[in-house]
Design a protein around this motif. Structure first.
Motif, PDB file in Angstrom:
ATOM      1  N   ASP A 143       0.995  -1.411  -0.168  1.00 29.75           N
ATOM      2  CA  ASP A 143       0.413  -0.024  -0.387  1.00 29.75           C
ATOM      3  C   ASP A 143       0.893   1.140   0.166  1.00 29.75           C
ATOM      4  N   PHE A 144       2.229   1.057   0.512  1.00 27.63           N
ATOM      5  CA  PHE A 144       2.734   2.247   1.268  1.00 27.63           C
ATOM      6  C   PHE A 144       3.375   2.946  -0.404  1.00 27.63           C
ATOM      7  N   LEU A 145       4.424   1.258  -1.177  1.00 27.97           N
ATOM      8  CA  LEU A 145       4.769   1.724  -2.109  1.00 27.97           C
ATOM      9  C   LEU A 145       3.966   1.925  -3.629  1.00 27.97           C
ATOM     10  N   VAL A 146       2.658   1.669  -3.274  1.00 30.71           N
ATOM     11  CA  VAL A 146       1.600   1.705  -4.751  1.00 30.71           C
ATOM     12  C   VAL A 146       0.863   2.773  -4.328  1.00 30.71           C
ATOM     13  N   LEU A 147       0.571   2.947  -3.574  1.00 33.84           N
ATOM     14  CA  LEU A 147      -0.115   4.773  -2.802  1.00 33.84           C
ATOM     15  C   LEU A 147       0.022   5.933  -2.302  1.00 33.84           C
ATOM     16  N   VAL A 148       1.332   5.699  -2.182  1.00 34.95           N
ATOM     17  CA  VAL A 148       1.890   7.445  -1.744  1.00 34.95           C
ATOM     18  C   VAL A 148       2.911   7.277  -2.248  1.00 34.95           C
ATOM     19  N   SER A 149       4.204   6.737  -2.296  1.00 31.01           N
ATOM     20  CA  SER A 149       4.727   6.744  -2.622  1.00 31.01           C
ATOM     21  C   SER A 149       5.031   7.350  -4.174  1.00 31.01           C
ATOM     22  N   PRO A 150       4.139   7.097  -5.412  1.00 28.19           N
ATOM     23  CA  PRO A 150       3.644   7.876  -6.180  1.00 28.19           C
ATOM     24  C   PRO A 150       3.949   8.580  -6.278  1.00 28.19           C
ATOM     25  N   LEU A 151       2.882   9.189  -4.944  1.00 31.54           N
ATOM     26  CA  LEU A 151       2.513  10.953  -5.268  1.00 31.54           C
ATOM     27  C   LEU A 151       4.091  11.602  -4.606  1.00 31.54           C
ATOM     28  N   LEU A 152       4.228  11.227  -4.258  1.00 30.85           N
ATOM     29  CA  LEU A 152       5.471  12.004  -3.249  1.00 30.85           C
ATOM     30  C   LEU A 152       6.524  12.138  -4.284  1.00 30.85           C
ATOM     31  N   PHE A 153       6.266  11.425  -5.005  1.00 26.65           N
ATOM     32  CA  PHE A 153       8.022  11.625  -6.393  1.00 26.65           C
ATOM     33  C   PHE A 153       6.678  12.210  -7.063  1.00 26.65           C
ATOM     34  N   ASN A 157      -5.937  13.491   3.106  1.00 25.27           N
ATOM     35  CA  ASN A 157      -4.756  13.900   3.685  1.00 25.27           C
ATOM     36  C   ASN A 157      -3.895  13.598   3.618  1.00 25.27           C
ATOM     37  N   VAL A 158      -3.913  12.777   2.859  1.00 21.68           N
ATOM     38  CA  VAL A 158      -2.529  12.016   2.501  1.00 21.68           C
ATOM     39  C   VAL A 158      -2.258  12.741   1.184  1.00 21.68           C
ATOM     40  N   LEU A 159      -2.683  13.572   0.929  1.00 20.19           N
ATOM     41  CA  LEU A 159      -2.238  14.153   0.118  1.00 20.19           C
ATOM     42  C   LEU A 159      -1.546  15.664   0.639  1.00 20.19           C
ATOM     43  N   THR A 160      -2.183  15.974   1.755  1.00 24.77           N
ATOM     44  CA  THR A 160      -2.206  17.449   2.236  1.00 24.77           C
ATOM     45  C   THR A 160      -0.990  16.691   3.297  1.00 24.77           C
ATOM     46  N   ALA A 161      -1.007  15.760   3.708  1.00 19.84           N
ATOM     47  CA  ALA A 161       0.244  15.465   4.929  1.00 19.84           C
ATOM     48  C   ALA A 161       1.390  15.473   3.655  1.00 19.84           C
ATOM     49  N   LEU A 202      -8.584  12.294  11.795  1.00 15.41           N
ATOM     50  CA  LEU A 202      -8.244  13.742  13.004  1.00 15.41           C
ATOM     51  C   LEU A 202      -6.393  13.579  13.020  1.00 15.41           C
ATOM     52  N   LEU A 203      -6.276  12.326  13.437  1.00 12.15           N
ATOM     53  CA  LEU A 203      -5.058  11.883  14.180  1.00 12.15           C
ATOM     54  C   LEU A 203      -4.373  12.353  13.240  1.00 12.15           C
ATOM     55  N   PHE A 204      -4.902  11.623  11.998  1.00 11.06           N
ATOM     56  CA  PHE A 204      -3.587  11.500  11.357  1.00 11.06           C
ATOM     57  C   PHE A 204      -3.476  13.129  10.412  1.00 11.06           C
ATOM     58  N   PHE A 205      -4.537  13.889  10.350  1.00 12.33           N
ATOM     59  CA  PHE A 205      -3.498  15.328  10.089  1.00 12.33           C
ATOM     60  C   PHE A 205      -2.917  15.432  11.665  1.00 12.33           C
ATOM     61  N   ALA A 222      -6.778   2.278   7.379  1.00 11.72           N
ATOM     62  CA  ALA A 222      -6.202   2.773   8.990  1.00 11.72           C
ATOM     63  C   ALA A 222      -6.427   4.244   8.880  1.00 11.72           C
ATOM     64  N   ILE A 223      -6.012   4.984   8.428  1.00 10.30           N
ATOM     65  CA  ILE A 223      -6.452   6.445   8.221  1.00 10.30           C
ATOM     66  C   ILE A 223      -7.720   6.698   8.052  1.00 10.30           C
ATOM     67  N   ASN A 224      -8.409   6.119   7.438  1.00 10.64           N
ATOM     68  CA  ASN A 224      -9.807   6.485   7.755  1.00 10.64           C
ATOM     69  C   ASN A 224     -10.614   6.162   9.492  1.00 10.64           C
ATOM     70  N   LYS A 225     -10.043   5.071   9.615  1.00 16.06           N
ATOM     71  CA  LYS A 225     -10.031   5.260  11.216  1.00 16.06           C
ATOM     72  C   LYS A 225      -9.816   6.327  12.295  1.00 16.06           C
ATOM     73  N   ASN A 226      -8.981   6.941  11.907  1.00 15.59           N
ATOM     74  CA  ASN A 226      -8.140   7.785  12.190  1.00 15.59           C
ATOM     75  C   ASN A 226      -7.611   9.163  11.369  1.00 15.59           C
TER      76      ASN A 226
END
Length: 506
Positions: free
Chosen positions: A61-71, A138-142, A451-454, A445-449
């Motif tokens: 999930d991290f390598l496919v869902l998050v890392s490409p956005l970061l690059f 949330n992820v893009l904002t973070a 506000l905490l993630f932000f 996992a992020i959806n459950k928390n």
């Protein structure tokens, strides 16, 4: 120039980017989601079982869902147009492999699957695109709130000073949109069992965490002499206060006006606010202060951007409530969601036409004022992103029809109903809430928390800025810091979700 003033200048006086580039960037998250879903289906096809390892799922999930956005928002930003093309080609290749291998594993003709696909039943009470939209905002904002302090993050993506469409300008409005989609009035939890007064009292109580976080951010920023972009919200105001007051004001309006007419309230708010901006000195007051020299004497003058932009954000919230109500209409088949996607596309096109007219004849987009053009722009791009996610979900439903028993977390799952009148009919069941795979899904996992993630992202962003000279960092170091920062955020959410811990008690 001190380090604080140097960092403030680094994120000030910017003009944003083009609408085309933002739309192109918005396609990345749905493509990443599609790629991850296809990989999980391919794994199931090869091994005959889902990927149940929590460790491997987190890594995937991290390598496919998050890392490409970061690059994409750092080193790949100069060739951004190639990134969605490459991911789309990868998705096409994976789908082709799934299709070529399913022939020897199933007897159902492909034409029959195509014929049955529109009749596939879906759970009307679960719309995965809503969850995914809110999580990805949330992820893009973070990513952006820390990446913007590094030189590898293009200045055109940062918030525009007065007029312009930066990626981060969109993120602010998208937060409002995502919150409105799941507000109690949309979920119909307020009016069925309580009076409007008691529901309003409950809403007043529910905003205290946002007020607490707003005060906490204010005190921490002032006490540590942390860098500030004053023209963003003002001297004392911040986004936590905006979220709280918009939610409270919306609850007041929805207690007075029928929620099914919230779009009318939204239009009146946005148009009336724009008329005041154009026919009174209010616009000059927001841009230059009461004395015309950008002085900030007194609370209202010091926080004029944050206080007056509430009208625009409230208009976005009310319009988004109408979208949420529309989404919750009973749609229990692929055919109905395909029709809904076509309607969304039509609405998006209308919004973009209005945006063109508004920018040409009324006022350019300004997040600082949250003017009419900004409201239209946010709604247009939020609906575009949501449409992308709906198309992604439907594509995964079709692909899962090719592989019996395949399942993807936070999407509609496909299974045979207990009794069916059609030989090949299928029904999609909700995934991502209480299903057996939800414990290995980063989105859940992020959806459950959320506000905490932000909050955690904001705390870690401040920590990194205090410890590191971000504006003089080299590329390799920047990428390492950003990946470590995002992985730590995701890991904490993953651990809390695995232990079924939800830090919400209000």
């Amino acid at each position: 120039m001190s380090q604080k003033h140097l960092k403030e200048a680094f994120i000030s006086n910017l003009n944003g980017t083009s609408l085309v580039e933002i739309t192109l960037g918005l396609s990345l998250a749905p493509l990443c989601l599609l790629c991850r879903g296809l990989l999980l289906i391919l794994y199931h096809l090869h091994y005959g079982k889902p990927l149940n390892s929590r460790k491997h799922n987190l890594l995937l999930d991290f390598l496919v869902l998050v890392s490409p956005l970061l690059f994409s928002c750092t080193v790949l930003s100069p060739i951004l147009f190639l990134v969605p093309t490459t991911i789309a080609a990868l998705c096409a290749g994976i789908f082709s492999k799934i299709y070529s291998q399913r022939n020897c594993k199933t007897r159902m003709p492909f034409r029959q699957i195509i014929k049955d696909f529109p009749r596939t039943s879906l759970d009307p009470e679960y719309i995965p695109a809503i969850t995914v939209f809110r999580v990805y905002v949330n992820v893009l904002t973070a990513i952006s709130i820390l990446a913007v302090d590094f030189p590898q993050y293009p200045r055109r993506y940062a918030k525009a000073e007065t007029y312009g469409t930066g990626v981060m300008d969109f993120g602010v409005g998208a937060f409002i949109f995502g919150n409105a989609l799941v507000c109690p009035e949309v979920r119909q939890k307020c009016y069925e069992t309580r009076s409007k007064f008691s529901s309003l009292t409950r809403q007043l109580f529910s905003i205290w965490p946002l007020m607490f976080l707003g005060v906490g951010r204010l005190l921490s920023v002032k006490s540590m002499d942390y860098q500030e972009h004053t023209s963003e919200y003002g001297v004392h105001w911040n986004f936590f206060f905006t979220l709280a007051f918009v939610r409270l004001a919306a609850s007041l309006l929805l207690a007075v006006f029928p929620k099914t007419k919230s779009w009318i309230v939204a239009i009146n708010l946005a148009v009336f606010y724009q008329l005041i901006l154009n026919t009174t000195p209010l616009k000059m007051f927001i841009l230059h202060g009461s004395d015309g020299t950008d002085a900030r004497a007194g609370f209202f003058d010091a926080n004029r951007e944050g206080l007056l932009s509430l009208f625009g954000y409230l208009a976005i919230y009310m319009a988004s409530v109408q979208v949420g109500l529309w989404l919750l209409k009973c749609r229990n088949s692929v055919r109905s969601w395909m029709a809904g996607a076509c309607f969304l596309l039509l609405v998006v096109l209308v919004f973009f036409v209005f945006l063109r007219v508004s920018q040409a004849y009324v006022d350019p987009v300004s997040r600082r004022m949250a003017n009419l053009s900004y409201c239209i722009w946010v709604m247009a791009h939020c609906l575009t992103l949501f449409l992308f996610f709906v198309v992604t979900d439907l594509t995964l439903v079709f692909t899962k029809l090719l592989v019996k028993g395949a399942s993807v977390p936070c999407s509609w799952d496909v299974a045979k109903p207990p009794s069916t009148s059609t030989r090949h009919s299928t029904v999609a069941m909700p995934v991502g809430r209480d299903d057996k795979l939800s414990h290995v899904c980063l989105i859940s996992a992020i959806n459950k928390n959320q506000l905490l993630f932000f909050l955690l992202a904001n705390v870690l962003t401040g920590t990194v800025n205090i410890l590191i000279d971000t504006i003089h960092s080299r590329t390799a170091f920047t990428l390492g810091v950003l990946h470590l920062y995002m992985f730590l955020n995701c890991l904490i959410m993953h651990v809390l979700h695995g232990r079924n811990i939800v830090l919400k008690f209000w």
